[in-house]
Scaffold this active site. Structure first.
Site, PDB file in Angstrom:
ATOM      1  N   LYS A  67      53.588  39.965  33.645  1.00  0.00           N
ATOM      2  CA  LYS A  67      53.109  38.661  33.191  1.00  0.00           C
ATOM      3  C   LYS A  67      53.708  38.152  31.879  1.00  0.00           C
ATOM      4  O   LYS A  67      53.729  36.947  31.640  1.00  0.00           O
ATOM      5  CB  LYS A  67      51.589  38.714  33.067  1.00  0.00           C
ATOM      6  CG  LYS A  67      50.895  38.743  34.411  1.00  0.00           C
ATOM      7  CD  LYS A  67      50.416  37.372  34.732  1.00  0.00           C
ATOM      8  CE  LYS A  67      50.138  37.161  36.184  1.00  0.00           C
ATOM      9  NZ  LYS A  67      49.617  35.826  36.452  1.00  0.00           N
ATOM     10  N   ASP A 105      42.406  37.128  34.579  1.00  0.00           N
ATOM     11  CA  ASP A 105      41.727  38.253  35.226  1.00  0.00           C
ATOM     12  C   ASP A 105      42.161  39.555  34.550  1.00  0.00           C
ATOM     13  O   ASP A 105      41.731  40.627  34.942  1.00  0.00           O
ATOM     14  CB  ASP A 105      42.080  38.300  36.718  1.00  0.00           C
ATOM     15  CG  ASP A 105      41.256  37.309  37.538  1.00  0.00           C
ATOM     16  OD1 ASP A 105      40.060  37.162  37.264  1.00  0.00           O
ATOM     17  OD2 ASP A 105      41.828  36.691  38.454  1.00  0.00           O
TER      18      ASP A 105
HETATM   19  C1  LIG Z   1      49.393  42.197  38.752  1.00  0.00           C
HETATM   20  C2  LIG Z   1      49.393  40.826  39.280  1.00  0.00           C
HETATM   21  N1  LIG Z   1      50.052  40.581  40.406  1.00  0.00           N
HETATM   22  C3  LIG Z   1      50.103  39.348  40.939  1.00  0.00           C
HETATM   23  C4  LIG Z   1      49.430  38.302  40.328  1.00  0.00           C
HETATM   24  C5  LIG Z   1      49.469  36.972  41.001  1.00  0.00           C
HETATM   25  O1  LIG Z   1      50.012  35.964  40.230  1.00  0.00           O
HETATM   26  P1  LIG Z   1      49.524  34.487  40.431  1.00  0.00           P
HETATM   27  O2  LIG Z   1      48.144  34.383  39.897  1.00  0.00           O
HETATM   28  O3  LIG Z   1      50.508  33.661  39.731  1.00  0.00           O
HETATM   29  O4  LIG Z   1      49.522  34.233  41.900  1.00  0.00           O
HETATM   30  C6  LIG Z   1      48.725  38.524  39.143  1.00  0.00           C
HETATM   31  C7  LIG Z   1      48.017  37.440  38.465  1.00  0.00           C
HETATM   32  O5  LIG Z   1      47.322  37.615  37.507  1.00  0.00           O
HETATM   33  C8  LIG Z   1      48.705  39.825  38.597  1.00  0.00           C
HETATM   34  O6  LIG Z   1      48.066  40.106  37.454  1.00  0.00           O
END
Ligand SMILES: Cc1ncc(COP(=O)(O)O)c(C=O)c1O
Length: 359
Positions: A67, A105
């Site tokens: 992220k 989150d």
């Molecule tokens: C570990 C992880 N994978 C995938 C995602 C998915 O990203 P997005 O919310 O942009 O769909 C998140 C989002 O917080 C994440 O923390």
């Protein structure tokens, strides 16, 4: 709305923006290293495929998820760009920016808090009531204030926007753009482009399918842009308990769902980000709807292959396993010979990771 195992997208492929070129920006930041791309030949043979690749985001700029790529680029753009972190810190000061706010989150908020700390700014991070204590502690460990909202992700986004709106020295830095009014969500998608640019350089031959896990859809939008530009099919995977993108593709318009619950906590979104919606609508072929147990199984499978991956991190791999082995996904399987998935996080909730993986 009850969704089946697969939601196919009937919108024709069109109007997908080119991926952003953000690699040079990230490569110039201290601590940059391309994340590893693992080829898994034994698994590929077991699944009857020619190649399976997993890009492992369990360590990015010292954080256990991808992220920071989005947060750092988007914050830099918000500040008007800068040559390096010192330059960005000076710009923040000149603009009167002293504090960043966001919903999360877990992983995006930690990344924003980390970038804020690097720039000498404060951060206030709003989390839904279901956020795991370990994720909140990790955000607080970056020096941020963590505020729990007694509701879901969208309420946390609104709380962070209201906070920033009431304080001239604060700016909202959300990955989800709920109503299409902030450019920040688009900048986050741009920043994730680095991950896919790295993958392109690391792959020894092109893939034909990319499976992308879905929360608010910013991550997948970056993946879809890369995939469409390279003639790769993009397929989503999303928890049944928070399947707002599948529901939106099914309806043909963005749909907000009252979040139920999923153990894939970082995918627990209620609405698609407006910034990525058009890209997903015009470039994502289908979404595989996952049960929580499938991501747990994928965590164990990845652990056995030496890759540490949390519930949301393993969701792309779970989608790949479903795509290739579940009879109900057979219609999507054509020409899937070389597949790429992204393990987007490490064990960001160590207690649950230990319970699921057994170590
Ligand atoms: C570990 C992880 N994978 C995938 C995602 C998915 O990203 P997005 O919310 O942009 O769909 C998140 C989002 O917080 C994440 O923390």
């Amino acid at each position: 709305m009850t969704l089946g195992r697969i939601v196919t997208n009937s919108t024709a492929l069109a109007d997908v923006p080119a991926p952003a070129d953000t690699l040079a920006f990230h490569a110039a930041l201290p601590g940059y290293a391309a994340s590893p791309l693992h080829e898994l030949p034994t698994l590929a043979a077991e699944l009857g495929l020619d190649a399976v690749y997993v890009k492992d985001e369990s360590s990015r700029f010292g954080l256990p998820a991808f992220k920071f790529l989005g947060a750092s680029w988007a914050i830099a753009r918000m500040l008007g760009g800068g040559a390096d972190l010192d330059d960005l810190a000076r710009r923040a000061w000149t603009l009167g920016v002293r504090r960043l706010t966001t919903a999360t989150d877990g992983n995006h908020g930690r990344a924003v808090a980390h970038m804020a700390r690097l720039l000498g700014l404060e951060a206030t991070i709003y989390v839904p009531a279901t956020c795991a204590p370990a994720r909140m502690e990790a955000i607080a460990g970056e020096g941020a204030d963590v505020v729990t909202v007694a509701a879901g992700y969208d309420a946390a986004v609104r709380a962070s926007i209201a906070d920033a709106a009431a304080d001239p020295s604060a700016r909202a830095a959300n990955d989800a753009d709920l109503d299409g009014t902030s450019p920040f969500g688009e900048w986050v998608i741009e920043g994730y482009g680095t991950l896919f640019a790295e993958a392109a350089a690391q792959l020894d031959a092109p893939v034909d399918v990319l499976v992308l896990q879905l929360g608010v859809g910013a991550f997948a939008a970056a993946g879809v842009r890369w995939a469409v530009a390279g003639g790769v099919r993009a397929i989503g995977s999303e928890p049944r308990g928070a399947a707002c993108i599948a529901a939106s593709l099914h309806a043909g318009v963005p749909v907000t769902l009252a979040t139920s619950h999923t153990t894939m906590a970082c995918l627990d979104a209620e609405s698609p980000s407006a910034a990525g919606w058009s890209t997903l609508k015009h470039g994502m072929e289908a979404v595989i709807v996952l049960e929580d147990a499938e991501s747990d199984e994928a965590m164990r499978g990845l652990a056995a292959l030496g890759i540490e991956s949390g519930e949301s991190g393993a969701a792309g791999f779970a989608g790949l396993v479903a795509l290739i082995t579940d009879p109900s996904c057979a219609s999507l399987r054509r020409q899937a010979r070389r597949v790429l998935v992204i393990s987007t996080e490490g064990a960001t909730d160590p207690r649950r990771y230990a319970e699921v993986v057994g170590r």
